[in-house]
Design an enzyme around this catalytic site. Structure first.
Site, short mmCIF file in Angstrom:
data_model
loop_
_atom_site.label_atom_id
_atom_site.label_comp_id
_atom_site.label_asym_id
_atom_site.label_seq_id
_atom_site.Cartn_x
_atom_site.Cartn_y
_atom_site.Cartn_z
N HIS A 1 -6.34 3.65 -1.03
CA HIS A 1 -7.05 3.48 -0.09
C HIS A 1 -6.43 2.77 1.47
CE1 HIS A 1 -9.55 1.50 2.69
NE2 HIS A 1 -8.88 0.84 3.78
N GLU A 2 -4.60 3.29 1.16
CA GLU A 2 -3.59 2.63 2.14
C GLU A 2 -3.56 3.83 2.77
OE1 GLU A 2 -3.88 -0.11 3.82
OE2 GLU A 2 -4.95 -1.56 2.81
N HIS B 1 -5.25 5.67 4.75
CA HIS B 1 -4.56 5.12 6.36
C HIS B 1 -3.41 5.76 6.88
CE1 HIS B 1 -7.82 2.00 7.46
NE2 HIS B 1 -6.91 1.01 6.25
N HIS C 1 -3.01 8.73 10.16
CA HIS C 1 -2.44 8.61 11.35
C HIS C 1 -1.22 10.17 11.19
CE1 HIS C 1 1.76 6.53 12.76
NE2 HIS C 1 1.45 7.28 13.21
#
Length: 233
Positions: free
Chosen positions: A103-104, A107, A111
């Site tokens: 999940h991270e 991100h 980006h």
């Protein structure tokens, strides 16, 4: 007696409802995380190793993966391009650890490709922080001294904090969607294992939904209180 009486403020019910929603979402996350924290992934990859494989598969080589203290303190820092994984995630091989790490990375991928909602959320951070810090003092000063402009300003500033949480939802849901896709396409998790990771990420997403609902209820309370003050004047 003694000219004093107590009157119940019905708007407190909005706060209570928001608190119950947040507590329920938090309990659901902890329960789901505990369940899948005990299930080891077949690949045997740790959260950190899974994160590196996902980033490599996405063509991202300039993002660091580092441990951070605490539990469920995982996050992606776009300023330093760093995925920070908590003690429960970084070196663990569970479905929960791999799912959260992915999940991270979602991100980080957002980006990398300049995902618009993430850019909007990042731009809103200083405004939301400013609004959440000053909104309540200004509002209550306006309430106590019957200064309508302060009431209005407090509501407007708090609205920025609500807007930030609203924009956060698509960012979080999209990151989870990317994570689940990468976990399966890279072979880190099988389809059956991916179902467990999905449940963990869905439970985590519910905490953001509950936070937004709680903030909307608080905003509604401010509007009701301001309206009551106008009617009293």
């Amino acid at each position: 007696m003694y000219g004093y009486y107590w009157r119940f403020d019905p708007t407190y019910l909005l706060i209570i409802i928001g608190m119950l929603l947040s507590l329920a979402a938090s309990a659901k996350l902890k329960s789901t995380f505990a369940t899948y924290r005990g299930r080891r992934s077949a690949s045997g990859l740790t959260g950190a190793e899974a994160a590196r494989r996902i980033l490599n598969a996405a063509g991202i080589t300039d993002v660091q993966i580092v441990p951070v203290r605490g539990s469920l303190t995982d996050h992606y820092d776009p300023r330093s391009k760093t995925v920070r994984l908590s003690e429960d995630i970084y070196g663990q091989t569970s479905l929960a650890a791999v799912g959260v790490a992915a999940h991270e990375c979602g991100h980080a991928i957002q980006h990398h490709i300049d995902y618009a909602p993430l850019s909007i959320r990042s731009a809103l951070v200083p405004v939301a922080n400013f609004g959440s810090t000053l909104s309540w003092p200004l509002f209550f000063a306006g309430l106590i001294f019957s200064i309508q402009p302060l009431l209005t300003l407090g509501i407007v500033l708090f609205s920025f904090a609500v807007l930030f949480q609203l924009v956060t939802l698509p960012v979080e849901f999209n990151a989870s969607s990317r994570a689940l896709h990468m976990l399966e396409s890279t072979g880190i998790l099988s389809r059956d294992e991916n179902s467990g990771a999905r449940k963990v990420l869905r439970a985590a997403a519910l905490t953001y939904v509950a936070a937004l609902a709680s903030s909307i209820l608080q905003l509604l309370r401010l509007i009701i209180l301001a309206g009551g003050r106008r009617s009293d004047d």
